[in-house]
Design a protein around this motif. Sequence first.
Motif, mmCIF file in Angstrom:
data_model
loop_
_atom_site.group_PDB
_atom_site.id
_atom_site.type_symbol
_atom_site.label_atom_id
_atom_site.label_comp_id
_atom_site.label_asym_id
_atom_site.label_seq_id
_atom_site.Cartn_x
_atom_site.Cartn_y
_atom_site.Cartn_z
ATOM 1 N N UNK A 167 1.346 7.224 -6.530
ATOM 2 C CA UNK A 167 0.299 8.203 -6.818
ATOM 3 C C UNK A 167 0.661 9.624 -6.369
ATOM 4 N N UNK A 168 1.887 9.864 -6.018
ATOM 5 C CA UNK A 168 2.249 11.160 -5.447
ATOM 6 C C UNK A 168 2.258 12.292 -6.472
ATOM 7 N N UNK A 169 2.209 11.985 -7.757
ATOM 8 C CA UNK A 169 2.145 13.033 -8.778
ATOM 9 C C UNK A 169 0.722 13.277 -9.265
ATOM 10 N N UNK A 184 0.214 11.557 1.152
ATOM 11 C CA UNK A 184 -0.342 10.212 1.204
ATOM 12 C C UNK A 184 -0.451 9.624 2.601
ATOM 13 N N UNK A 185 -0.057 10.391 3.625
ATOM 14 C CA UNK A 185 -0.121 9.923 5.002
ATOM 15 C C UNK A 185 -1.282 10.601 5.725
ATOM 16 N N UNK A 219 -4.829 5.559 -2.418
ATOM 17 C CA UNK A 219 -5.191 4.186 -2.765
ATOM 18 C C UNK A 219 -6.550 3.846 -2.140
ATOM 19 N N UNK A 220 -7.122 2.744 -2.555
ATOM 20 C CA UNK A 220 -8.432 2.349 -2.027
ATOM 21 C C UNK A 220 -8.363 2.123 -0.514
ATOM 22 N N UNK A 255 0.823 -1.203 0.000
ATOM 23 C CA UNK A 255 0.000 0.000 0.000
ATOM 24 C C UNK A 255 0.862 1.259 0.000
ATOM 25 N N UNK A 256 1.968 1.188 0.765
ATOM 26 C CA UNK A 256 2.875 2.340 0.791
ATOM 27 C C UNK A 256 3.515 2.572 -0.571
#
Length: 347
Positions: free
Chosen positions: A179-181, A312-313, A285-286, A172-173
Amino acid sequence: MKCSGCQTESKDLNYYTCSNSSCKDVYCSTCSKTPTMSTSRQKLWVCPSCCAKTKKGGDNTNTPIRGSNESSNLNVAPRNKPIAPPSQKNEENSGNELKELTGEVRRLTQLISSLKDKLDEATQSLSKCHVRLEELASSMVAADDRIWKLEIRDLELSELKSSVVLLNQQLNSQAQNHLKNEIEISGLPENTNENLNHTVLLISKKIGVELQDREIDWVTRVGPRRLPLSGENKSNFPRPVVVRLLRRSLRDQMIKAAKSRKNLNSSDFDIQGATLKVFLNERLTKENRLLFREARILSKEKNYAYCWINQGNIYVRQKEGKPAKHILCHEDLERVFGDINSKSANP
């Protein structure tokens, strides 16, 4: 010494003399039967002849006690009282006692036989119990071995579950890092012939970020297509638009600028459809999206002032001045918010 009773010469030293002064006959111990008497009675002993004369008042020499010298029967015993034959009543009593004794013996025999049968049954039962105990002992050994193997298996399963959870977190990480862009834009009405690249450029210009077409990698809507609701000016909430930029810094700049414009809506971009508020967020993410949704719900229930996403955190903060707490999984929700199973509010 010649016995006056049996008329035989006897060497018996225990002879007895009649106490009558006119008789003085001598008798052996067998004929006199004096050994059974006491010493005082032996001294006063009277021979059978004198006793007969005294009782009948005459000479009683022809009695069997004495007999003639020519008689060949030398085994003459003193006169004794004849033994009376047993009566019929005594015979009946003896017969009844014998029958009772026989009955008792028969009952004892039956009782012993019954006890023997019961002892045989008890012996067989003990043998069966012994066999059963051996089987139970074998079963217990097998059960202990199985329990030991199951405990080892449970330990292995626990370790495997921990490994799976760790691997899922790592996957997941990594997926979130991929997906950071990307930016997720929600609230843009969906049309048939829409130009999403042009819409993204208008949004960037509206929020004050210079974005060129070459800096956009791709733009698309994500999720299954939703059918419009019946009625005028009514439609389902549109699918979100995902934009992938070539630079992460440019993505962060657009998200920061969008947060400063709190009243951004779809009518600002000349898009046909219902007027909806437009939000620009990091794409998750889902798993992270569901976790963030649950974290926001719990933050409202537990009176946490802040719940946000950064790179993302997921973070939560109870109030200003308190440290931020990082949420990585559902276990972190329980660690931060306590018991999350007794939720009072509906999502």
